[in-house]
Write a protein that holds these residues in place. Sequence first.
Motif, short mmCIF file in Angstrom:
data_model
loop_
_atom_site.label_atom_id
_atom_site.label_comp_id
_atom_site.label_asym_id
_atom_site.label_seq_id
_atom_site.Cartn_x
_atom_site.Cartn_y
_atom_site.Cartn_z
N ARG A 146 0.83 -1.21 0.00
CA ARG A 146 0.00 0.00 0.00
C ARG A 146 0.86 1.26 0.00
O ARG A 146 0.56 2.23 -0.68
CB ARG A 146 -0.95 -0.01 1.20
CG ARG A 146 -2.00 -1.10 1.11
CD ARG A 146 -3.09 -0.95 2.16
NE ARG A 146 -2.61 -0.86 3.52
CZ ARG A 146 -2.44 -1.90 4.33
NH1 ARG A 146 -2.70 -3.12 3.92
NH2 ARG A 146 -2.02 -1.71 5.58
N ARG A 147 1.97 1.24 0.73
CA ARG A 147 2.86 2.40 0.75
C ARG A 147 3.53 2.62 -0.60
O ARG A 147 3.70 3.76 -1.04
CB ARG A 147 3.92 2.24 1.83
CG ARG A 147 3.36 2.45 3.20
CD ARG A 147 4.46 2.49 4.24
NE ARG A 147 3.86 2.42 5.54
CZ ARG A 147 4.25 1.58 6.49
NH1 ARG A 147 5.25 0.76 6.28
NH2 ARG A 147 3.64 1.58 7.64
N GLU A 148 3.89 1.54 -1.27
CA GLU A 148 4.48 1.67 -2.60
C GLU A 148 3.47 2.27 -3.57
O GLU A 148 3.81 3.15 -4.36
CB GLU A 148 4.96 0.30 -3.12
CG GLU A 148 5.56 0.35 -4.51
CD GLU A 148 6.73 1.32 -4.65
OE1 GLU A 148 6.84 1.94 -5.73
OE2 GLU A 148 7.50 1.48 -3.70
N HIS A 149 2.23 1.84 -3.50
CA HIS A 149 1.17 2.40 -4.33
C HIS A 149 0.98 3.89 -4.02
O HIS A 149 0.83 4.71 -4.93
CB HIS A 149 -0.13 1.63 -4.10
CG HIS A 149 -1.22 2.00 -5.03
ND1 HIS A 149 -2.18 2.92 -4.71
CD2 HIS A 149 -1.50 1.60 -6.29
CE1 HIS A 149 -3.01 3.07 -5.73
NE2 HIS A 149 -2.62 2.26 -6.69
N GLU A 150 1.02 4.24 -2.74
CA GLU A 150 0.90 5.64 -2.32
C GLU A 150 2.03 6.47 -2.94
O GLU A 150 1.81 7.55 -3.49
CB GLU A 150 0.96 5.73 -0.80
CG GLU A 150 0.97 7.16 -0.27
CD GLU A 150 1.35 7.24 1.19
OE1 GLU A 150 1.00 8.25 1.80
OE2 GLU A 150 1.99 6.31 1.73
N ARG A 151 3.28 5.98 -2.88
CA ARG A 151 4.42 6.70 -3.45
C ARG A 151 4.21 6.95 -4.95
O ARG A 151 4.49 8.03 -5.46
CB ARG A 151 5.71 5.93 -3.23
CG ARG A 151 6.29 6.10 -1.85
CD ARG A 151 7.70 5.54 -1.75
NE ARG A 151 7.72 4.09 -1.73
CZ ARG A 151 7.58 3.34 -0.65
NH1 ARG A 151 7.40 3.92 0.52
NH2 ARG A 151 7.62 2.04 -0.72
N GLN A 152 3.72 5.93 -5.66
CA GLN A 152 3.48 6.07 -7.10
C GLN A 152 2.44 7.15 -7.38
O GLN A 152 2.60 7.96 -8.30
CB GLN A 152 3.04 4.74 -7.69
CG GLN A 152 4.11 3.69 -7.70
CD GLN A 152 3.59 2.31 -8.08
OE1 GLN A 152 2.40 2.13 -8.34
NE2 GLN A 152 4.47 1.33 -8.10
#
Length: 112
Positions: free
Chosen positions: A84-90
């Motif tokens: 979820r954090r990786e998706h947020e960064r994107q």
Amino acid sequence: MSTYKPGRPNKYNPTTGVGQKPPSKPGEYRIRDAGGAISYIGETNNLARRTGEHIRSGKLSTGQAGAGSIEYKVADRRSTSNTRREHERQKIAQHQPPLNKSKGGEGRPAGK
């Protein structure tokens, strides 16, 4: 595995009460200003709690009709806080919202 199901996010306006209130589940959210522009993107393990925090802090303004709204997607049950954090960064890199002070993903580790 996808972190979120395809499709449009749910919408909620806390000023007017229009839309569906965010549930107490993990997910991604976007705060839109009165003009409809994305002003903040975040990820949380509890969408309902985080929405309340943004209302109290003033990031999600509720002073005037239609002042601010939130869009959210509930995360897939198999997702992890890291995915979820990786998706947020994107999404932060894609939209560059003005109220995000960082590039995202710096949340507390799950379970702490």
